[in-house]
Design a protein around this motif. Structure first.
Motif, PDB file in Angstrom:
ATOM      1  N   SER A 140       0.845  -1.193   0.000  1.00 43.94           N
ATOM      2  CA  SER A 140       0.000   0.000   0.000  1.00 43.94           C
ATOM      3  C   SER A 140       0.880   1.242   0.000  1.00 43.94           C
ATOM      4  N   ASP A 141       0.261   2.381  -0.238  1.00 47.91           N
ATOM      5  CA  ASP A 141       0.997   3.645  -0.184  1.00 47.91           C
ATOM      6  C   ASP A 141       1.445   3.956   1.236  1.00 47.91           C
ATOM      7  N   GLU A 142       0.710   3.453   2.205  1.00 45.12           N
ATOM      8  CA  GLU A 142       1.035   3.688   3.604  1.00 45.12           C
ATOM      9  C   GLU A 142       1.956   2.589   4.121  1.00 45.12           C
ATOM     10  N   ILE A 143       2.970   2.965   4.858  1.00 44.89           N
ATOM     11  CA  ILE A 143       3.910   2.000   5.412  1.00 44.89           C
ATOM     12  C   ILE A 143       3.200   1.142   6.457  1.00 44.89           C
ATOM     13  N   GLY A 144       3.409  -0.166   6.394  1.00 46.67           N
ATOM     14  CA  GLY A 144       2.799  -1.074   7.353  1.00 46.67           C
ATOM     15  C   GLY A 144       1.416  -1.545   6.966  1.00 46.67           C
ATOM     16  N   LYS A 145       0.936  -1.142   5.781  1.00 44.67           N
ATOM     17  CA  LYS A 145      -0.387  -1.570   5.321  1.00 44.67           C
ATOM     18  C   LYS A 145      -0.253  -2.241   3.964  1.00 44.67           C
ATOM     19  N   VAL A 146      -1.181  -3.149   3.681  1.00 44.54           N
ATOM     20  CA  VAL A 146      -1.192  -3.861   2.408  1.00 44.54           C
ATOM     21  C   VAL A 146      -2.563  -3.763   1.761  1.00 44.54           C
ATOM     22  N   LEU A 147      -2.592  -3.931   0.451  1.00 45.47           N
ATOM     23  CA  LEU A 147      -3.827  -3.900  -0.327  1.00 45.47           C
ATOM     24  C   LEU A 147      -4.136  -5.311  -0.783  1.00 45.47           C
ATOM     25  N   CYS A 148      -5.340  -5.769  -0.480  1.00 45.79           N
ATOM     26  CA  CYS A 148      -5.811  -7.070  -0.949  1.00 45.79           C
ATOM     27  C   CYS A 148      -6.524  -6.836  -2.280  1.00 45.79           C
ATOM     28  N   ILE A 149      -6.007  -7.434  -3.355  1.00 39.93           N
ATOM     29  CA  ILE A 149      -6.614  -7.207  -4.670  1.00 39.93           C
ATOM     30  C   ILE A 149      -7.867  -8.050  -4.880  1.00 39.93           C
ATOM     31  N   VAL A 150      -8.114  -9.002  -4.005  1.00 39.50           N
ATOM     32  CA  VAL A 150      -9.321  -9.823  -4.112  1.00 39.50           C
ATOM     33  C   VAL A 150     -10.544  -9.034  -3.653  1.00 39.50           C
ATOM     34  N   CYS A 151     -10.448  -8.444  -2.460  1.00 45.91           N
ATOM     35  CA  CYS A 151     -11.603  -7.730  -1.902  1.00 45.91           C
ATOM     36  C   CYS A 151     -11.408  -6.211  -1.904  1.00 45.91           C
ATOM     37  N   LYS A 152     -10.302  -5.735  -2.460  1.00 47.06           N
ATOM     38  CA  LYS A 152     -10.019  -4.300  -2.609  1.00 47.06           C
ATOM     39  C   LYS A 152      -9.998  -3.554  -1.278  1.00 47.06           C
ATOM     40  N   SER A 153      -9.473  -4.193  -0.241  1.00 46.90           N
ATOM     41  CA  SER A 153      -9.403  -3.519   1.050  1.00 46.90           C
ATOM     42  C   SER A 153      -7.939  -3.360   1.468  1.00 46.90           C
ATOM     43  N   VAL A 154      -7.704  -2.333   2.247  1.00 42.31           N
ATOM     44  CA  VAL A 154      -6.380  -2.053   2.791  1.00 42.31           C
ATOM     45  C   VAL A 154      -6.425  -2.384   4.279  1.00 42.31           C
ATOM     46  N   PHE A 155      -5.454  -3.150   4.745  1.00 44.74           N
ATOM     47  CA  PHE A 155      -5.408  -3.479   6.162  1.00 44.74           C
ATOM     48  C   PHE A 155      -3.974  -3.416   6.661  1.00 44.74           C
ATOM     49  N   SER A 156      -3.837  -3.275   7.964  1.00 40.77           N
ATOM     50  CA  SER A 156      -2.538  -3.090   8.598  1.00 40.77           C
ATOM     51  C   SER A 156      -1.894  -4.422   8.963  1.00 40.77           C
ATOM     52  N   ILE A 157      -0.588  -4.483   8.738  1.00 40.54           N
ATOM     53  CA  ILE A 157       0.202  -5.613   9.226  1.00 40.54           C
ATOM     54  C   ILE A 157       1.311  -5.097  10.146  1.00 40.54           C
ATOM     55  N   GLU A 158       1.163  -3.847  10.615  1.00 37.35           N
ATOM     56  CA  GLU A 158       2.193  -3.220  11.460  1.00 37.35           C
ATOM     57  C   GLU A 158       2.418  -3.966  12.760  1.00 37.35           C
ATOM     58  N   ASN A 159       1.368  -4.333  13.426  1.00 37.28           N
ATOM     59  CA  ASN A 159       1.507  -4.908  14.758  1.00 37.28           C
ATOM     60  C   ASN A 159       1.624  -6.429  14.749  1.00 37.28           C
ATOM     61  N   GLY A 160       0.795  -7.096  13.947  1.00 35.63           N
ATOM     62  CA  GLY A 160       0.787  -8.551  13.951  1.00 35.63           C
ATOM     63  C   GLY A 160       1.666  -9.181  12.895  1.00 35.63           C
ATOM     64  N   GLY A 161       2.050  -8.399  11.878  1.00 34.94           N
ATOM     65  CA  GLY A 161       2.884  -8.929  10.810  1.00 34.94           C
ATOM     66  C   GLY A 161       2.168  -9.985   9.992  1.00 34.94           C
ATOM     67  N   ARG A 162       2.859 -11.102   9.778  1.00 36.15           N
ATOM     68  CA  ARG A 162       2.330 -12.178   8.963  1.00 36.15           C
ATOM     69  C   ARG A 162       1.036 -12.756   9.532  1.00 36.15           C
ATOM     70  N   SER A 163       0.867 -12.746  10.821  1.00 38.86           N
ATOM     71  CA  SER A 163      -0.336 -13.327  11.440  1.00 38.86           C
ATOM     72  C   SER A 163      -1.593 -12.499  11.163  1.00 38.86           C
ATOM     73  N   ASP A 164      -1.452 -11.243  10.748  1.00 40.84           N
ATOM     74  CA  ASP A 164      -2.617 -10.429  10.389  1.00 40.84           C
ATOM     75  C   ASP A 164      -3.252 -10.888   9.074  1.00 40.84           C
ATOM     76  N   ILE A 165      -2.469 -11.506   8.203  1.00 39.17           N
ATOM     77  CA  ILE A 165      -2.962 -11.887   6.877  1.00 39.17           C
ATOM     78  C   ILE A 165      -3.987 -13.018   6.962  1.00 39.17           C
ATOM     79  N   PRO A 166      -3.726 -14.123   7.668  1.00 38.00           N
ATOM     80  CA  PRO A 166      -4.773 -15.158   7.781  1.00 38.00           C
ATOM     81  C   PRO A 166      -6.048 -14.648   8.454  1.00 38.00           C
ATOM     82  N   GLN A 167      -5.896 -13.692   9.378  1.00 38.31           N
ATOM     83  CA  GLN A 167      -7.091 -13.098   9.998  1.00 38.31           C
ATOM     84  C   GLN A 167      -7.910 -12.353   8.951  1.00 38.31           C
ATOM     85  N   HIS A 168      -7.228 -11.648   8.038  1.00 39.14           N
ATOM     86  CA  HIS A 168      -7.936 -10.922   6.982  1.00 39.14           C
ATOM     87  C   HIS A 168      -8.638 -11.902   6.036  1.00 39.14           C
TER      88      HIS A 168
END
Length: 111
Positions: free
Chosen positions: A22-50
């Motif tokens: 994503s344009d913001e540091i610590g955030k990623v864009l999911c191209i499947v559902c078009k949402s931006v979410f943070s991985i700053e605190n949980g890192g890799r473990s935030d992705i399966p939650q999303h």
């Protein structure tokens, strides 16, 4: 001392190809559902939650049903079908002309 913030790395990109930085540091864009979410605190473990979220699951299920896409898939065309299509196209583009006795041209569109 503050905790180190997680960022989107190339190894995460390989592991999860549906994510983009994503344009913001610590955030990623999911191209499947078009949402931006943070991985700053949980890192890799935030992705399966999303991936388990309702919005993402709905987007995955709707993208797998390609009813509209299947309708517009191009069927293999033959030379005969190409000739017919060209003739039909010409009938609508090029009008036929008829000469009246006085020498005037009248356009008659064929439908």
């Amino acid at each position: 001392m503050p905790k180190r913030k997680c960022v989107f790395t190339p190894s995460l990109k390989v592991e999860f190809p549906f994510l983009r930085a994503s344009d913001e540091i610590g955030k990623v864009l999911c191209i499947v559902c078009k949402s931006v979410f943070s991985i700053e605190n949980g890192g890799r473990s935030d992705i399966p939650q999303h991936v388990k979220q309702k919005k993402h699951l709905l987007a995955v299920s709707s993208s797998s049903s390609n009813k509209v896409t299947n309708f517009f898939i191009n069927v293999q065309s033959t030379n005969e079908s190409k000739c017919i299509a060209a003739e039909e196209g010409l009938l609508h583009i090029i009008p036929s002309y008829t000469i009246i006795h006085s020498g005037l041209w009248i356009v008659q569109h064929q439908l």
